[in-house]
Every structure is written in C-alpha cells, then in structure tokens.
Enzyme design. Sequence first.
Site, short mmCIF file in Angstrom:
data_model
loop_
_atom_site.label_atom_id
_atom_site.label_comp_id
_atom_site.label_asym_id
_atom_site.label_seq_id
_atom_site.Cartn_x
_atom_site.Cartn_y
_atom_site.Cartn_z
N ASP A 16 37.26 42.38 31.49
CA ASP A 16 36.01 41.84 32.01
C ASP A 16 35.43 42.93 32.92
OD1 ASP A 16 34.02 39.85 32.82
OD2 ASP A 16 35.11 39.81 34.72
N ASP A 18 32.40 42.58 35.84
CA ASP A 18 32.13 42.21 37.23
C ASP A 18 33.36 41.55 37.84
OD1 ASP A 18 30.01 42.73 38.89
OD2 ASP A 18 28.64 41.35 37.91
N ASP A 215 38.99 38.27 36.17
CA ASP A 215 39.07 37.80 37.55
C ASP A 215 38.68 36.32 37.68
OD1 ASP A 215 36.24 38.45 37.01
OD2 ASP A 215 35.95 37.95 39.13
#
Length: 338
Positions: A16, A18, A215
């Site tokens: 991922d 961001d 995250d």
Amino acid sequence: MNGDRLVDGYALVVFDLDGVIYLIDQPIPGAVETVARLHGEGRAVAYATNNASRRAADVADLLTGMGVSARTEEVLTSAAAAAQLLGERLPAGAPVLVVGAEALRAEISEAGLKPVTTAEESPVAVIQGYGPQVGWADLAEAAVAVRAGATWVATNTDRTLPSGRGPLPGNGALVAALATALGRDPDEIVGKPAPELFATAARRAGEGRTVVVGDRLDTDIEGANRAGLDSLLVLTGVSDAAELLAAPAERRPTYVSWDLTGLFDPDCVVRVPPSDADHGGWQVTITGADDWQLSGSGRDLDALAALCAVAWRSHPSGPIRPASPQAAKALEKLGLAT
C-alpha cells in the site's frame, strides 16, 4: 519469526502507499531503503493504492521523486481498475459522470468512455473517487444521475486519509454522504477491501507466494484476506494496536511490525496470533468479567501477539492491567496504557 527473514518466504511484495511508503508527500523513514534492498536482491514489488486522484504513471513519478524506485507497470490504482470495469461493461463512448480528480477523468477517457460533469448529459454510470476539490455540487449531480438510473461505482470506500495532522475524510466519507442522500449503497466498490487489486498483483508472481504490506485493517488487510494472501500490518499509518485487538476475523493480519524493517529483521516482526504457546516471555490472564492482565517481560511485539491471542479468543472488553514494570512499559509503547 524463528530467525528467518519474512521476505524470504515470498516471491512478490505488494505495498500500500499512504501510511506505508509515504505520508502525504514525504517518504516514511526506512521506505526508500526497504524498496532499494528488495530491488537489490532481485525481488518483485508492486504498489496497490485506493487513492484515485493519481494515475499509475503519476504515482510512479511521485515515488521516484521521493527516491523510491517504481515503474508505471508496478502500480495498480483503484481509479484504473474502476474505469477498466466500466469500459468492459459499457459501449464505447458511453457518457460517465465523474466525481473525483482529473486523474479519474483521464482513466475514463483511456477506457474509451466519455467523461461528463452534469446529470443533464444523461450519464449511464457515475464513478466516484477521491478528489480534494470534490464538493456538494458534484455530489448533487451524482445523486440526480443515480436516481435517474445511472450505475454507481465507487473506486474505494476508505473512511479516512492519513495526514500529518491526523486522519482526514477520505472517499468513503463522501460516498457515505451520497449513500445517505440516496438511501442506498453503490452498485459496485472496486478498490480495497475488494480483492481484485491484490489478486491482479498476485497473478504476476506466477506460482510464487505474495505478501501484502498495509497500514489499514479495513482495506489492506481485509483485502489481502479476501484475495487469499498473507499480510503484514505496519504500525506507521492508520490502524493501531487497539484496533488490531478488536479486529474481526476478516481483518486480522498474518504478521505485525512497527515498520518496514520487519520484512528483513526477524526481531522486528511477529506472527499474530503466535503459532505456538510461546508468547516470548509474556503471560495474559483474564482476571474478571472484562478485565485482563499482562505480566512477564520480552519484546513489545511479542506482548502484542500474546494480547491478540487472548483478545481474539475471549474478547475481553475492559482495560489491560500491567502486572510488572516491563508490562507497563510495553503497554505504553503499544499505546494501550490506561
């Protein structure tokens, strides 16, 4: 991790962006070095993002500008996936109302469709993605078009976006506003936690195994689980230890690490829950109807794994009490101190 590097078990690492590789416009500490090391070892990498405000080439340029080597073909975006889906279902040149950034309009054009901005242009579909300039007028046009029969596709439903000031409203918040006005959900949601972005990436690994690094439990980790892939939760973005303890089965990762160091350093990553009765020197006991207690000593991540084992099995809802000075320090480090 028994002394073995996590990364050695996988042919492809899917990141991922961001909260994992960068935060807004700055690389997260260690990200540049991690990707460089993967490339230096000849390992395949890919990037999967729900952010529909940039095209794959723009994402690759952004990463390269930060020092993170990336090629356009390594990037998968929810905008491209959603536009491709509509391009496969609609006749060439069909009008599609775009709610989002210019990148999403470009993806619709690339798919052979006609991007429009108003309901009066008789769109047969509405595609909604994140854009910092999206406002009430855009949502109003989308509402009129959907009520008139247009298919409604959302690129993703992330509730928030990470930022240096904390989580900010994401596309999911805007989708929720439109859903409230319409009294229904989108016809299709393309991005994570839908499995397609990760499944597409995993196909590139052939028969090798793929690990997803994210995250967010509600997008990255659930998406990996739905795609049948292992996952590593890094605690550098949105989801924290408290959210992990409360996670339902579909949002539980395979591993947890403070950051990307866990890909290479066995001392910086832990399997959750532990694969055996060894909790790294920690003991967790339920002391009452809702209270539970952490005692012993060891790595903070092992304490988290031990807590996950009890939380996911017994679901205690009260505060975690430390029964040793080391336990108090671990709970403080994990953000679980009361």
